[in-house]
Design an enzyme around this catalytic site. Structure first.
Site, mmCIF file in Angstrom:
data_model
loop_
_atom_site.group_PDB
_atom_site.id
_atom_site.type_symbol
_atom_site.label_atom_id
_atom_site.label_comp_id
_atom_site.label_asym_id
_atom_site.label_seq_id
_atom_site.Cartn_x
_atom_site.Cartn_y
_atom_site.Cartn_z
ATOM 1 N N LYS A 22 29.836 47.562 41.241
ATOM 2 C CA LYS A 22 30.483 47.310 39.956
ATOM 3 C C LYS A 22 31.176 45.956 39.942
ATOM 4 C CE LYS A 22 34.649 48.772 37.453
ATOM 5 N NZ LYS A 22 35.482 47.614 37.845
ATOM 6 N N ASN A 23 31.952 45.652 40.980
ATOM 7 C CA ASN A 23 32.759 44.443 40.973
ATOM 8 C C ASN A 23 31.922 43.174 41.072
ATOM 9 O OD1 ASN A 23 35.217 45.773 40.674
ATOM 10 N ND2 ASN A 23 35.471 46.052 42.878
ATOM 11 N N CYS A 117 42.344 48.856 34.128
ATOM 12 C CA CYS A 117 43.296 49.805 34.702
ATOM 13 C C CYS A 117 44.691 49.200 34.765
ATOM 14 C CB CYS A 117 42.848 50.215 36.111
ATOM 15 S SG CYS A 117 41.337 51.186 36.140
ATOM 16 N N ARG A 122 49.103 41.834 36.437
ATOM 17 C CA ARG A 122 47.928 41.143 36.949
ATOM 18 C C ARG A 122 47.839 39.777 36.266
ATOM 19 N NH1 ARG A 122 43.031 45.242 38.001
ATOM 20 N NH2 ARG A 122 43.199 46.125 35.947
ATOM 21 N N ASP A 305 41.112 49.279 46.476
ATOM 22 C CA ASP A 305 40.352 50.191 45.623
ATOM 23 C C ASP A 305 39.983 51.492 46.335
ATOM 24 O OD1 ASP A 305 40.509 48.611 43.425
ATOM 25 O OD2 ASP A 305 38.436 47.922 43.449
ATOM 26 N N ARG A 397 33.965 54.528 34.214
ATOM 27 C CA ARG A 397 33.932 53.063 34.247
ATOM 28 C C ARG A 397 33.319 52.541 35.541
ATOM 29 N NH1 ARG A 397 38.981 50.833 34.729
ATOM 30 N NH2 ARG A 397 37.817 48.887 34.771
#
Length: 428
Positions: A22-23, A117, A122, A305, A397
Site C-alpha cells: 500500500k505505502n 489516520c 503530521r 505500522d 483502506r
C-alpha cells in the site's frame, strides 16, 4: 455502516498470499503522472486508498484504466490541472504526494492539507523545506497549500527529522529539476526504494535509495513503463502476528524476508517458530508467547505500522511487556478497545505497559484507524466468544480481501451491514 463479526478461538492453518505494498502504491500511482506516456502498474492492492487515488488522478484529467483487480494503466497525457480535488484529498494522507508530482510536472501545485489516520500531528514542514530548497515558493492559505516555481534547480537538502513522506515528495519534485539534488537524513523504508526503482524505470537518475543519502540527478523527460510493486511488509507482518496469536500454523507467501527482519526478530524473541524461505515465511505457535519489549523506529527498526498488532499480540503474553512508540505521539488510542476485551494495558505518554492476561474475551469494539483496526481483528480472532468491530472502513483502506484471506485459513469472520445486523443475515 458495515461491521466485522468474529467468532474467536480458532487455530488458523493454511496459506496466505500477500498483496502489493500500500505505502508504495499510493506514491507510485501519482508518480506515473510525471511522464507523458502510458504506465502499466502491476501487483496493485485492491483497497479503498488505491481506488481513491485513481479517482483523484481521473478528476485531474488522467485516463486511468483498470486492467484487472491488481493492474492499472495510467495515461497522464491529457492532465492539465495543477489543482487536486479537495473533497477527495482530505480522505487520505498519501494524497500529499501530489504536491511533489504537480510541482515537478507543471511547476505549480494547489493541494489541500491531507487527511488519513489521526494519530498525532503530521506536519509537512520538511516537505515544504525541500521544495523551497529546490526553488519553489510555498504558501498556505485557508487549508490549501500552494507551491510554485519558474524553474526547479537541484539542491543539497538535509531533513531535520527522518520522514518517509518528505523523502518521497522531494524525490518526486527533484526528478525533473535541473541539476543534482542530494537528500541527506533520508528515510530508508522499502517503499522508498520501490518508488525510486519505478522512477528509474521511467528514465529518472536516482541512486542511494535505501540509505540515508539519496542523489537525484534531474532529467528533462520521463517515459512510460511497466512496473510491479513489491509485497506489503505490514500486511505480511500482520498475518504473521495473527498466526501466532491464534496458536496457528500459517505459511505467509509472496514476501521479501529481508523487509521483515525487524518483525521476525521480535516474533522469535517471543518464542514463536519461524521457517524462512526465499519468498515465504511459515509461522507456528503452540504455547503461550513470551513477554517482549519493543520500540518503534524508522526503517530498519521496528515499524510503527506494526505497533498496534504487536501490542494486541503481547496482551496475552506470559509476563509484562513494554511498547515504546517513538514515531507518533498519539498512536495508543485503540488501547481502550483492547481493554474492553480484557487486556491489561496502561499507557504513559508514548509507552504502553502490557500485563499479559490468560485470554481475551470478545466484545463490541471500534476501529479508530487502519492498523488499530488490524489489531482488533487479531484480538477478536484469538479471543473467547464473539467480537464485533465497527468503523471497518479504516481496515479496508489497507488490507485487500482480508475477510476472504482469513476465512481461507479457518477464521470465523464475516461482514454485516446495519440492516443485516438487525435481521441476522450476513453478507460476507
Amino acid at each position: 455502516m458495515d461491521k466485522l463479526v468474529i467468532s474467536g478461538g480458532k487455530k488458523l492453518k493454511g496459506r496466505v498470499s500477500i498483496s502489493g505494498a500500500k505505502n508504495a502504491a499510493v506514491a507510485i500511482l501519482p508518480a506515473a503522472a510525471l511522464c507523458d506516456e502510458v504506465c502499466r502498474i502491476e501487483n496493485i492492492p485492491n483497497i479503498s486508498d488505491i481506488n481513491l487515488m485513481c479517482r483523484i488522478l481521473s478528476d485531474m484529467g488522467a485516463n486511468v484504466k483498470m486492467i484487472n483487480n491488481n493492474t492499472i494503466e495510467i495515461d497522464p497525457t491529457h492532465m492539465i490541472s495543477n489543482s487536486a480535488p479537495h473533497d477527495l484529498m482530505k480522505n487520505m494522507r498519501a494524497s500529499s504526494y501530489l504536491l511533489g508530482v504537480l510541482l515537478g510536472k507543471f511547476g505549480e501545485a494547489n493541494v489541500c492539507l491531507p487527511g488519513g489516520c489521526d494519530f498525532g500531528v503530521r506536519p509537512i514542514d520538511q516537505h515544504l523545506k525541500g521544495f523551497s530548497a529546490l526553488g519553489a515558493e510555498c504558501n498556505l492559505n485557508g487549508g490549501i497549500i500552494n507551491v510554485r516555481a519558474d524553474k526547479l534547480v537541484g539542491a543539497h537538502i538535509y531533513l531535520d527529522v527522518v520522514s518517509v513522506g518528505a523523502t518521497m515528495n522531494i524525490m518526486l519534485a527533484a526528478v525533473r529539476a535541473e541539476g543534482l539534488t542530494v537528500l541527506e537524513n533520508a528515510a530508508k523504508e522499502p517503499h522508498i526504494v520501490d518508488l525510486a526503482n519505478f522512477l528509474n524505470c521511467m528514465g529518472a537518475d536516482i541512486s542511494g535509495a535505501g540509505t540515508d543519502v539519496i542523489k537525484i540527478r534531474g532529467v528533462k523527460r520521463l517515459k512510460g513503463t511497466t512496473y510491479s510493486i513489491i509485497p506489503d511488509q505490514i500486511e505480511a507482518g500482520t498475518y504473521m502476528a495473527i498466526a501466532a496469536a491464534t496458536k496457528g500454523d500459517v505459511i505467509i507467501e509472496n514476501v521479501i524476508p529481508k523487509h521483515l527482519e525487524s518483525i521476525t526478530a521480535k516474533l522469535e524473541e517471543m518464542g514463536i517458530d519461524l521457517t524462512i524461505d526465499d519468498d515465504a515465511i511459515r509461522v507456528s505457535c503452540s504455547g503461550r508467547i513470551k513477554k517482549c519489549n519493543i520500540k518503534t523506529m524508522p526503517h530498519p527498526g521496528f515499524p510503527t505500522d506494526m505497533q498496534p498488532q504487536i501490542t494486541a499480540l503481547l496482551s496475552t503474553a506470559d509476563g509484562t511487556s513494554m511498547v515504546n512508540e517513538a514515531v507518533w505521539d498519539n498512536r495508543f488510542r485503540y488501547i481502550d478497545e483492547l481493554r474492553r476485551m480484557g487486556a491489561n494495558i496502561s499507557v504513559d505518554g508514548r509507552v504502553a505497559v502490557i500485563e499479559g492476561v490468560d485470554k481475551l474475551i470478545g466484545a463490541p469494539v471500534k476501529a479508530v484507524d487502519l492498523r488499530a483496526g488490524a489489531a482488533l481483528v487479531l484480538a477478536g480472532l484469538c479471543a473467547e466468544g464473539t467480537t464485533t468491530i465497527e468503523s471497518i472502513h479504516h481496515i479496508e483502506r489497507g488490507y485487500e480481501n482480508i475477510i476472504e484471506k482469513l476465512q481461507n485459513i479457518g477464521a470465523d469472520i464475516k461482514k454485516i451491514s446495519c440492516e443485516d445486523d438487525k435481521s441476522g443475515e450476513s453478507v460476507g
